[in-house]
Design a protein around this motif. Structure first.
Motif, short mmCIF file in Angstrom:
data_model
loop_
_atom_site.label_atom_id
_atom_site.label_comp_id
_atom_site.label_asym_id
_atom_site.label_seq_id
_atom_site.Cartn_x
_atom_site.Cartn_y
_atom_site.Cartn_z
N THR A 44 -5.65 1.03 23.72
CA THR A 44 -4.29 0.62 23.40
C THR A 44 -4.00 0.83 21.92
O THR A 44 -2.84 1.05 21.53
CB THR A 44 -4.06 -0.86 23.75
OG1 THR A 44 -4.94 -1.69 22.97
CG2 THR A 44 -4.30 -1.12 25.22
N HIS A 45 -5.04 0.76 21.08
CA HIS A 45 -4.88 0.90 19.63
C HIS A 45 -6.06 1.70 19.07
O HIS A 45 -7.19 1.59 19.56
CB HIS A 45 -4.89 -0.46 18.93
CG HIS A 45 -3.72 -1.34 19.26
ND1 HIS A 45 -3.54 -1.91 20.50
CD2 HIS A 45 -2.67 -1.77 18.48
CE1 HIS A 45 -2.45 -2.65 20.48
NE2 HIS A 45 -1.90 -2.58 19.29
N ILE A 46 -5.78 2.45 18.02
CA ILE A 46 -6.84 3.08 17.24
C ILE A 46 -6.50 2.87 15.77
O ILE A 46 -5.34 3.02 15.36
CB ILE A 46 -7.01 4.57 17.61
CG1 ILE A 46 -8.29 5.13 16.99
CG2 ILE A 46 -5.79 5.40 17.23
CD1 ILE A 46 -8.74 6.44 17.63
N ILE A 47 -7.50 2.50 14.99
CA ILE A 47 -7.29 2.12 13.59
C ILE A 47 -8.03 3.10 12.69
O ILE A 47 -9.27 3.18 12.74
CB ILE A 47 -7.76 0.68 13.32
CG1 ILE A 47 -7.02 -0.30 14.24
CG2 ILE A 47 -7.54 0.31 11.86
CD1 ILE A 47 -7.47 -1.75 14.09
N PHE A 48 -7.28 3.81 11.85
CA PHE A 48 -7.91 4.71 10.89
C PHE A 48 -8.65 3.91 9.83
O PHE A 48 -8.10 2.99 9.23
CB PHE A 48 -6.86 5.60 10.20
CG PHE A 48 -7.43 6.32 9.01
CD1 PHE A 48 -8.27 7.40 9.18
CD2 PHE A 48 -7.16 5.87 7.72
CE1 PHE A 48 -8.83 8.04 8.08
CE2 PHE A 48 -7.71 6.52 6.61
CZ PHE A 48 -8.55 7.60 6.80
N SER A 49 -9.87 4.30 9.55
CA SER A 49 -10.72 3.59 8.59
C SER A 49 -11.30 4.58 7.57
O SER A 49 -12.07 5.45 7.97
CB SER A 49 -11.85 2.90 9.33
OG SER A 49 -11.35 2.14 10.42
N PHE A 50 -10.90 4.49 6.31
CA PHE A 50 -10.09 3.46 5.68
C PHE A 50 -9.18 4.08 4.63
O PHE A 50 -9.52 5.10 4.05
CB PHE A 50 -10.98 2.43 4.94
CG PHE A 50 -11.82 1.58 5.84
CD1 PHE A 50 -11.27 0.47 6.49
CD2 PHE A 50 -13.15 1.89 6.06
CE1 PHE A 50 -12.04 -0.33 7.31
CE2 PHE A 50 -13.92 1.10 6.89
CZ PHE A 50 -13.38 0.00 7.53
N CYS A 51 -8.06 3.39 4.36
CA CYS A 51 -7.29 3.62 3.15
C CYS A 51 -7.79 2.66 2.08
O CYS A 51 -8.51 1.71 2.37
CB CYS A 51 -5.80 3.37 3.40
SG CYS A 51 -5.07 4.35 4.73
N HIS A 52 -7.40 2.94 0.81
CA HIS A 52 -7.88 2.10 -0.29
C HIS A 52 -6.78 1.83 -1.30
O HIS A 52 -5.71 2.46 -1.26
CB HIS A 52 -9.08 2.77 -0.98
CG HIS A 52 -10.27 2.90 -0.09
ND1 HIS A 52 -10.61 4.09 0.53
CD2 HIS A 52 -11.19 1.99 0.32
CE1 HIS A 52 -11.70 3.91 1.27
NE2 HIS A 52 -12.06 2.65 1.16
N LEU A 53 -7.06 0.90 -2.18
CA LEU A 53 -6.15 0.60 -3.27
C LEU A 53 -6.36 1.56 -4.43
O LEU A 53 -7.51 1.84 -4.81
CB LEU A 53 -6.37 -0.83 -3.78
CG LEU A 53 -5.75 -1.98 -2.97
CD1 LEU A 53 -6.15 -3.31 -3.59
CD2 LEU A 53 -4.24 -1.85 -2.92
N LYS A 54 -5.27 2.05 -4.98
CA LYS A 54 -5.29 2.77 -6.25
C LYS A 54 -4.27 2.05 -7.12
O LYS A 54 -3.07 2.19 -6.94
CB LYS A 54 -4.91 4.24 -6.07
CG LYS A 54 -5.02 5.05 -7.36
CD LYS A 54 -4.76 6.52 -7.10
CE LYS A 54 -4.93 7.34 -8.38
NZ LYS A 54 -4.66 8.79 -8.14
N GLY A 55 -4.78 1.24 -8.05
CA GLY A 55 -3.90 0.32 -8.75
C GLY A 55 -3.41 -0.71 -7.76
O GLY A 55 -4.21 -1.37 -7.08
N ASN A 56 -2.08 -0.82 -7.60
CA ASN A 56 -1.52 -1.76 -6.64
C ASN A 56 -0.87 -1.04 -5.45
O ASN A 56 -0.01 -1.60 -4.77
CB ASN A 56 -0.50 -2.68 -7.32
CG ASN A 56 0.61 -1.91 -8.02
OD1 ASN A 56 0.71 -0.69 -7.88
ND2 ASN A 56 1.45 -2.62 -8.78
N VAL A 57 -1.31 0.19 -5.20
CA VAL A 57 -0.71 1.03 -4.16
C VAL A 57 -1.76 1.39 -3.12
O VAL A 57 -2.92 1.70 -3.46
CB VAL A 57 -0.12 2.32 -4.79
CG1 VAL A 57 0.36 3.27 -3.71
CG2 VAL A 57 1.03 1.96 -5.73
N LEU A 58 -1.38 1.37 -1.83
CA LEU A 58 -2.25 1.83 -0.77
C LEU A 58 -2.22 3.35 -0.72
O LEU A 58 -1.13 3.96 -0.66
CB LEU A 58 -1.81 1.26 0.58
CG LEU A 58 -2.71 1.59 1.77
CD1 LEU A 58 -4.04 0.86 1.65
CD2 LEU A 58 -2.03 1.24 3.09
#
Length: 365
Positions: free
Chosen positions: A51-65
């Motif tokens: 039902t769901h798939i989650i991409f792993s991972f995004c990260h923080l660069k400063g205060n931005v995803l």
């Protein structure tokens, strides 16, 4: 009471019991896969069973995803393209992971930074046409990855973070978070009632309950507690239920990998004995790396509803999930009327006849 009234009452009772049985049997549950693998493998998995798939991972660069590189962008695009095969599939982007949230405590302590972050999430979701965000901060307010900052203020700041996300990305996009399945997290890390008013679900990491820092063996992803091991899937569910968190927002976790411990004595076939973590093994490699021909003997714990292996010649202990434990966990999620079951991670499964199939076959019973 007349014969007609008695007959009517019996008919109503029978109908109610049949309905209850069908409701319990047919309880719809989510099946959520984290994905941490190469883009070329995405199309090979049975995503129709998710039902769901989650991409792993995004990260923080400063205060931005941010998405780290072109390869990760390609993976996300591939995941979103799977909707052509499964139109009901939801694709989420995940922040962090173990070791991936070094600056989360600092960034999310500031209101303006939370606003900028939330807008960056919305921008990424719009760009990729994804369906939501999964927060995998390990961990707010308690010790997690060695050296990462954690302070008591993380707990209310996490609440403000999810509120800001909901305000920014709207009601139609999903918000979930990964939570430690162990007592310290459950009791200290988040403001459960406030957070769960905003989030669609919590993905309980009811695995790694015996982990790389453990010095005594045990089940790393047991369904039930034992006299020797309190932490378990059922323990986490019962705790959250006891403090009033709706069970239909709770997702239990399963592991598509084993943990091997070395220098383990043969007493009790290695279970609950001193040992040192050696390495992990993906489920798809079990036949070659954990074969009976190599000396690994499988055992079953009927109390924990969990398997383990022991290799007497090499003094190796192995804790893992298998098709049997997957079926039992899925049945548990249905019976308890939970939101569903998730696992780390799809890239470690076989393309067919694996652990996802075990989950799905139990789900549709």
């Amino acid at each position: 009471m007349t014969r007609f009234a008695i007959t009517a009452l019996l008919l109503i009772t029978v109908c109610f019991n049949v309905f209850a049985q069908k409701s319990r049997k047919g309880q719809p549950i989510t099946v959520i896969a984290y994905y941490f693998g190469p883009p070329e493998q995405v199309d090979s998995f049975a995503v129709e069973k998710l039902t769901h798939i989650i991409f792993s991972f995004c990260h923080l660069k400063g205060n931005v995803l941010v998405v780290d590189n072109a390869r990760d962008s390609l993976i996300i695009q591939k995941l979103v393209s799977l909707k052509r095969r499964n139109p009901q599939l939801k694709v989420l982007l995940s922040l962090g992971g173990w070791g991936g949230c070094e600056t989360c405590s600092q960034v999310f302590s500031d209101e303006k930074d939370r606003e900028v972050f939330a807008q960056s999430v919305k921008n990424l979701l719009d760009y990729f046409q994804a369906d939501g965000i999964d927060l995998d901060w390990e961990y707010p307010a308690i010790s997690g990855y060695p050296g990462h900052r954690f302070v008591p203020e993380d707990k209310p700041n996490f609440t403000q973070l999810v509120k800001q996300l909901r305000k920014t990305i709207g009601k139609t996009q999903e918000i979930s978070f990964a939570a430690g399945g162990f007592s310290t997290f459950l009791e200290q890390a988040v403001e459960w009632k406030k957070v769960m008013q905003v989030c669609d679900r919590v993905n309980l990491m009811t695995y790694d309950l015996i982990n790389g820092f453990s010095t005594v063996t045990g089940h790393h992803t047991p369904l039930y507690s034992t006299p020797q091991q309190k932490e378990s899937t059922d323990y986490a569910i019962r705790y959250l239920d006891s403090i009033g968190i709706p069970r239909n927002k709770l997702v239990i976790g399963a592991a598509f990998y084993a943990r091997i411990f070395e220098n383990v004595d043969s007493v009790n076939n290695g279970l609950y004995q001193p040992g040192k973590f050696k390495r992990g093994v993906p489920f798809k490699a079990f036949p070659t790396m954990l074969s009976q021909d190599s000396g690994f003997v499988a055992h079953w714990d009927p109390v924990a509803s969990a398997p383990w292996m022991y290799n007497a010649a090499q003094k190796l202990f192995v804790t893992y999930d298998d098709p049997r434990s997957m079926r039992l966990k899925t049945a548990y999620a249905k019976y308890k009327k939970l939101n569903g079951i998730m696992f780390w991670q799809l890239g470690e499964d076989t393309f067919s006849g694996g652990l996802l199939d075990a989950i799905y076959n139990e789900k549709v019973k």
